[in-house]
Motif scaffolding. Sequence first.
Motif, PDB file in Angstrom:
ATOM      1  N   PHE A   1      35.552  38.661  40.990  1.00 26.45           N
ATOM      2  CA  PHE A   1      34.570  38.671  42.073  1.00 26.45           C
ATOM      3  C   PHE A   1      35.312  38.926  43.380  1.00 26.45           C
ATOM      4  CE2 PHE A   1      33.065  35.901  38.714  1.00 26.45           C
ATOM      5  CZ  PHE A   1      31.738  36.277  38.552  1.00 26.45           C
ATOM      6  N   TYR A   2      34.938  40.000  44.065  1.00 20.84           N
ATOM      7  CA  TYR A   2      35.563  40.314  45.352  1.00 20.84           C
ATOM      8  C   TYR A   2      34.702  39.761  46.480  1.00 20.84           C
ATOM      9  CZ  TYR A   2      39.078  43.444  43.370  1.00 20.84           C
ATOM     10  OH  TYR A   2      40.151  43.958  42.687  1.00 20.84           O
ATOM     11  N   ASP A   3      35.340  38.958  47.354  1.00 21.97           N
ATOM     12  CA  ASP A   3      34.559  38.439  48.479  1.00 21.97           C
ATOM     13  C   ASP A   3      34.492  39.483  49.594  1.00 21.97           C
ATOM     14  OD1 ASP A   3      36.918  38.241  50.051  1.00 21.97           O
ATOM     15  OD2 ASP A   3      37.238  36.152  49.502  1.00 21.97           O
ATOM     16  N   GLU A   4      33.918  39.144  50.727  1.00 17.79           N
ATOM     17  CA  GLU A   4      33.654  40.136  51.765  1.00 17.79           C
ATOM     18  C   GLU A   4      34.921  40.656  52.432  1.00 17.79           C
ATOM     19  OE1 GLU A   4      31.802  38.686  55.440  1.00 17.79           O
ATOM     20  OE2 GLU A   4      31.992  36.647  54.639  1.00 17.79           O
ATOM     21  N   TYR A   5      36.065  40.027  52.187  1.00 12.82           N
ATOM     22  CA  TYR A   5      37.334  40.520  52.730  1.00 12.82           C
ATOM     23  C   TYR A   5      38.222  41.147  51.653  1.00 12.82           C
ATOM     24  CZ  TYR A   5      35.931  38.163  56.961  1.00 12.82           C
ATOM     25  OH  TYR A   5      35.233  37.787  58.101  1.00 12.82           O
ATOM     26  N   GLY A   6      37.651  41.399  50.477  1.00 16.21           N
ATOM     27  CA  GLY A   6      38.378  42.103  49.428  1.00 16.21           C
ATOM     28  C   GLY A   6      39.345  41.248  48.647  1.00 16.21           C
ATOM     29  N   ILE A   7      39.196  39.918  48.716  1.00 12.88           N
ATOM     30  CA  ILE A   7      40.090  39.029  47.976  1.00 12.88           C
ATOM     31  C   ILE A   7      39.531  38.814  46.581  1.00 12.88           C
ATOM     32  CG2 ILE A   7      40.992  36.675  47.854  1.00 12.88           C
ATOM     33  CD1 ILE A   7      40.564  37.217  51.185  1.00 12.88           C
ATOM     34  N   PRO A   8      40.335  39.058  45.537  1.00  9.04           N
ATOM     35  CA  PRO A   8      39.843  38.907  44.163  1.00  9.04           C
ATOM     36  C   PRO A   8      39.840  37.449  43.715  1.00  9.04           C
ATOM     37  CG  PRO A   8      42.115  39.658  44.111  1.00  9.04           C
ATOM     38  CD  PRO A   8      41.714  39.601  45.562  1.00  9.04           C
ATOM     39  N   HIS A   9      38.735  37.047  43.118  1.00  9.34           N
ATOM     40  CA  HIS A   9      38.608  35.720  42.499  1.00  9.34           C
ATOM     41  C   HIS A   9      38.495  35.970  41.000  1.00  9.34           C
ATOM     42  CE1 HIS A   9      37.850  33.737  46.448  1.00  9.34           C
ATOM     43  NE2 HIS A   9      37.408  34.945  46.740  1.00  9.34           N
ATOM     44  N   ILE A  10      39.568  35.673  40.284  1.00  9.15           N
ATOM     45  CA  ILE A  10      39.733  36.084  38.890  1.00  9.15           C
ATOM     46  C   ILE A  10      39.397  34.910  37.967  1.00  9.15           C
ATOM     47  CG2 ILE A  10      41.392  36.957  37.192  1.00  9.15           C
ATOM     48  CD1 ILE A  10      42.992  38.113  39.598  1.00  9.15           C
ATOM     49  N   TYR A  11      38.412  35.124  37.086  1.00  5.74           N
ATOM     50  CA  TYR A  11      37.994  34.088  36.128  1.00  5.74           C
ATOM     51  C   TYR A  11      38.273  34.584  34.715  1.00  5.74           C
ATOM     52  CZ  TYR A  11      35.745  31.446  39.840  1.00  5.74           C
ATOM     53  OH  TYR A  11      35.506  30.694  40.972  1.00  5.74           O
ATOM     54  N   GLY A  12      39.179  33.906  34.008  1.00  7.94           N
ATOM     55  CA  GLY A  12      39.534  34.308  32.659  1.00  7.94           C
ATOM     56  C   GLY A  12      39.609  33.119  31.726  1.00  7.94           C
ATOM     57  N   GLU A  13      39.638  33.405  30.441  1.00 10.02           N
ATOM     58  CA  GLU A  13      39.701  32.342  29.434  1.00 10.02           C
ATOM     59  C   GLU A  13      41.124  31.891  29.156  1.00 10.02           C
ATOM     60  OE1 GLU A  13      37.123  30.714  28.064  1.00 10.02           O
ATOM     61  OE2 GLU A  13      35.951  31.854  29.522  1.00 10.02           O
ATOM     62  N   THR A  14      42.109  32.770  29.417  1.00 11.31           N
ATOM     63  CA  THR A  14      43.515  32.405  29.206  1.00 11.31           C
ATOM     64  C   THR A  14      44.334  32.845  30.418  1.00 11.31           C
ATOM     65  OG1 THR A  14      44.230  34.486  28.183  1.00 11.31           O
ATOM     66  CG2 THR A  14      43.233  32.832  26.725  1.00 11.31           C
ATOM     67  N   GLU A  15      45.479  32.206  30.576  1.00 10.35           N
ATOM     68  CA  GLU A  15      46.352  32.588  31.680  1.00 10.35           C
ATOM     69  C   GLU A  15      46.906  34.005  31.496  1.00 10.35           C
ATOM     70  OE1 GLU A  15      49.247  29.745  33.101  1.00 10.35           O
ATOM     71  OE2 GLU A  15      48.073  28.068  32.315  1.00 10.35           O
ATOM     72  N   LYS A  16      47.245  34.367  30.268  1.00 14.02           N
ATOM     73  CA  LYS A  16      47.754  35.722  30.035  1.00 14.02           C
ATOM     74  C   LYS A  16      46.722  36.760  30.452  1.00 14.02           C
ATOM     75  CE  LYS A  16      50.143  37.182  26.600  1.00 14.02           C
ATOM     76  NZ  LYS A  16      50.632  37.505  25.226  1.00 14.02           N
ATOM     77  N   ASP A  17      45.474  36.548  30.101  1.00 19.00           N
ATOM     78  CA  ASP A  17      44.419  37.481  30.503  1.00 19.00           C
ATOM     79  C   ASP A  17      44.293  37.547  32.022  1.00 19.00           C
ATOM     80  OD1 ASP A  17      43.843  38.063  27.884  1.00 19.00           O
ATOM     81  OD2 ASP A  17      41.947  36.957  27.814  1.00 19.00           O
ATOM     82  N   ALA A  18      44.353  36.381  32.661  1.00 18.74           N
ATOM     83  CA  ALA A  18      44.181  36.330  34.119  1.00 18.74           C
ATOM     84  C   ALA A  18      45.339  37.024  34.825  1.00 18.74           C
ATOM     85  CB  ALA A  18      44.059  34.882  34.577  1.00 18.74           C
ATOM     86  N   PHE A  19      46.571  36.786  34.376  1.00 15.77           N
ATOM     87  CA  PHE A  19      47.721  37.404  35.043  1.00 15.77           C
ATOM     88  C   PHE A  19      47.815  38.893  34.727  1.00 15.77           C
ATOM     89  CE2 PHE A  19      48.946  33.057  35.871  1.00 15.77           C
ATOM     90  CZ  PHE A  19      49.641  33.145  37.069  1.00 15.77           C
ATOM     91  N   ARG A  20      47.367  39.300  33.560  1.00 21.42           N
ATOM     92  CA  ARG A  20      47.306  40.733  33.250  1.00 21.42           C
ATOM     93  C   ARG A  20      46.329  41.415  34.209  1.00 21.42           C
ATOM     94  NH1 ARG A  20      49.157  42.759  28.715  1.00 21.42           N
ATOM     95  NH2 ARG A  20      49.073  40.698  27.732  1.00 21.42           N
ATOM     96  N   THR A  21      45.206  40.766  34.419  1.00 21.31           N
ATOM     97  CA  THR A  21      44.204  41.299  35.340  1.00 21.31           C
ATOM     98  C   THR A  21      44.717  41.303  36.768  1.00 21.31           C
ATOM     99  OG1 THR A  21      42.457  40.490  33.881  1.00 21.31           O
ATOM    100  CG2 THR A  21      41.833  41.044  36.149  1.00 21.31           C
ATOM    101  N   LEU A  22      45.421  40.221  37.151  1.00 20.61           N
ATOM    102  CA  LEU A  22      46.019  40.158  38.479  1.00 20.61           C
ATOM    103  C   LEU A  22      46.941  41.353  38.716  1.00 20.61           C
ATOM    104  CD1 LEU A  22      46.733  38.701  41.161  1.00 20.61           C
ATOM    105  CD2 LEU A  22      48.525  37.489  39.888  1.00 20.61           C
ATOM    106  N   GLY A  23      47.747  41.700  37.716  1.00 21.90           N
ATOM    107  CA  GLY A  23      48.642  42.845  37.861  1.00 21.90           C
ATOM    108  C   GLY A  23      47.893  44.123  38.178  1.00 21.90           C
ATOM    109  N   TYR A  24      46.766  44.318  37.495  1.00 20.93           N
ATOM    110  CA  TYR A  24      45.977  45.541  37.715  1.00 20.93           C
ATOM    111  C   TYR A  24      45.368  45.566  39.110  1.00 20.93           C
ATOM    112  CZ  TYR A  24      42.871  49.456  36.687  1.00 20.93           C
ATOM    113  OH  TYR A  24      42.247  50.680  36.708  1.00 20.93           O
ATOM    114  N   VAL A  25      44.699  44.474  39.503  1.00 25.07           N
ATOM    115  CA  VAL A  25      44.013  44.484  40.794  1.00 25.07           C
ATOM    116  C   VAL A  25      45.009  44.443  41.949  1.00 25.07           C
ATOM    117  CG1 VAL A  25      41.934  43.469  39.813  1.00 25.07           C
ATOM    118  CG2 VAL A  25      43.640  41.962  40.868  1.00 25.07           C
TER     119      VAL A  25
END
Length: 797
Positions: A49-73
């Motif tokens: 979820f991107y807020d109005e200033y473009g900051i990503p709020h990443i919701y995942g089921e596992t840490e590996k999934d979340a950090f993989r996504t963090l790398g992309y964004v």
Amino acid sequence: MRTLKRIGVFLLVVITLLIVVGGIFAYTLQPDYSGEKELTDLTNEVNVFYDEYGIPHIYGETEKDAFRTLGYVHAQDRLWQMELLRRIASGGLSEVFGADLIGTDKFFLSLGIADASKVTAANADENNEGVVLAKAYLDGINQFIKEGPTPVEFYLTGIDKKEFVLEDMYNTIGYMAFSFAMAHKTDPLLTTIYTKLGPEYLNDLHVGSSIDTEWIKNYNPTATDTIQNNLTASVNKALGALDIPLFEGSNSWVIAPEKTKNGKVIFANDPHIGFAQPSVWFEAHIETPTYSKYGYHIAGIPFPLLGHNRKVAYGLTMFENDDVDFYFEENNPANENQYLSENGYVDYEIITKSFKVKDSSEVEFTYKKSNHGPILNGIADQLQGERPIAMSWLYTQMDNKVIDALFGLSHSNDLKEFKKALPKIHAPGLNIMYGDSEGNVAWFATAQLYNIPDSVNTKLIFEVGEGLPVEKEWIPFNKNPQAINPPSNYVYSANNQPDSIAGMLYPGYYLPENRGKRIVQLLEPKNDWDLDTASDMITDVISSVDPEIVTNLSQYIDVSLLSENGLKAIDSLKMWTGDYKLSSIEATIYNRWAYYFLENTFEDELEEDLFNQFISTHFVKRLIAPLSKDEESVWLDDVNTADIQENITNIVNTSFMDAVASLEKDFGNDMSNWKWEKVHSIEHPHPIGQIASLRSFFNVGPFPVHGAREVINNMAFSYDKTGFYKTTSGPSTRRIIDFSDVENSISILPTGQSGNPLSKHYRDQAEMFVKGEFRKMMMNKADIQKSKEILTFKPKD
């Protein structure tokens, strides 16, 4: 006529098509903040979820999934920044920018960061949880490299995108670590002064630790050779070759419940880093069943250096300890490839490196290495001289566990867990600040410290056979400067002198007491702090020391020598409270006067080039206050006037009249035009913004800006002859976390979240930052899910 009309219509169509095609091309290069994507090796769906200033709020089921996504964004907003930072330590800048950066690449390759990174990455434990998450993060970056749009900077420089590996992560950390150090800017310069002028000139520079200044208090209830001048110039050139952030200083304070209105900890932090575009921090909020953190990330690093959740908050300032030393070596007269050691003459290690240069052939160079470190002579063109100088830097000499430390800090949820990670930071030296929901406040100076005898002056290049031994006597981490829940009910750091440890004031390049003194002045008497008052404090522009300097200097003023404007100016200054608001006239007068006071005191002995290096150092900021009341300083006499003995009265009056005359020349005789906003500005430079035609597209600013160097709102600059103060470093973010209402904690970035100039978030916080405004750091899931921009990542089949 009809033919001309047809040609006109044709040209109009062509121009329209070019605009349309250009617009479509530009649109394709923008980051995606909504839609769906597939991500390789993802185990479950991840929502961003991107807020109005473009900051990503990443919701995942596992840490590996979340950090993989963090790398992309992270990559889609900051890939160019990642690319640039990983290239510095590995000698990759010339490949991008050409032959002008050859000296910089040689210098950084010789430091050994890349060699140390290679060893650390090769020895990484594949089962280590931090390494596992780091590699998942890198996988996310690499998928964006393969599938995402190419940032415009890659087109303009003509370089190809290449995948990121663990080694790149350590190279980025190594560069950042070196940018913290001050010895390379100071020790050779002081050695030149010592050799050229004598020990009495060095003594009057007040470079040592002082007992007459504001200390950060411990509380632990549990326990000359010309090459020297050229070396300083060379390092400054290497670090300043591109507009890349350098770590400069910082403020932080943590207020215990006893001093807050709502009975909960308030945490404040604003690390001072060189202004650049994109700005250094990428904000990201991650939530999984096992991990929750709102963090500030450096490009290419998965774990935040600053962060908070509902249980803990942490941040940093620069410790400024001395962990770089220089040694003269003595060559064997019969064999220049040998040097004198404790065991007689031994062979230098001969190291050969090569790197690519844009539009040219590959460059190969060789340098020598002693048991102290690389020999810097000849590495850059400026370093020519007879006596070999070796540089010893602690960062490359010990096992690197910084990634493990960052993993531990980011995954801690209480003080006990947090403390376990701290000893893993051997270098660079950091003040780590801590506060939590349980009411604990703490400060820890993290670095591997060692015993330094009183007889050893670490601020000079050591002569042959002198200095610190290669095998050092380490100090246990629990003896480091620190404070845990002190009786004052607050902790703070402003890069000033820490309390004594192991029977000594630890040598360093500490900044003057100005900010520390002001922080203590504000914190001590007040016991009802809240978010609003903490916000006012972090943007405070009052100097605690500059009015004292004015008082000291004013007693020497001879009013009979002054013009009408001079009389008005000195009367106005005597009433000055030290404020650095845009409307302040006194701030402008004071800084012109301070510059001429330094120039008229020091330039005759140092001459122009050395003086310009001298006024860019940290210790000059500490020097002005004691010098303003030192009537006996050997520097006061002008060496160019053999028949006259100048004193402080001569220098002060001449300098004040010089200041008034220069202001009249620049702004006219009407003093109302001498406002701070006319001389103090901020611009956030992008490396490609150095090209004049591209400046407005890539750079952000300039803006007139409140603040000055060494006030809490530390908009720092160096003095020069122009009398205009272009801010070079300052708050890289301002963060305030109130544990009585964590979800309404506030922050700001200097420009914007995105490093992509085509993104709407490239500069959308810049004017707010200049005005001292804030935005919310969102953590409430219900509010976050109202976002209109949602980017969903699904497992790739």
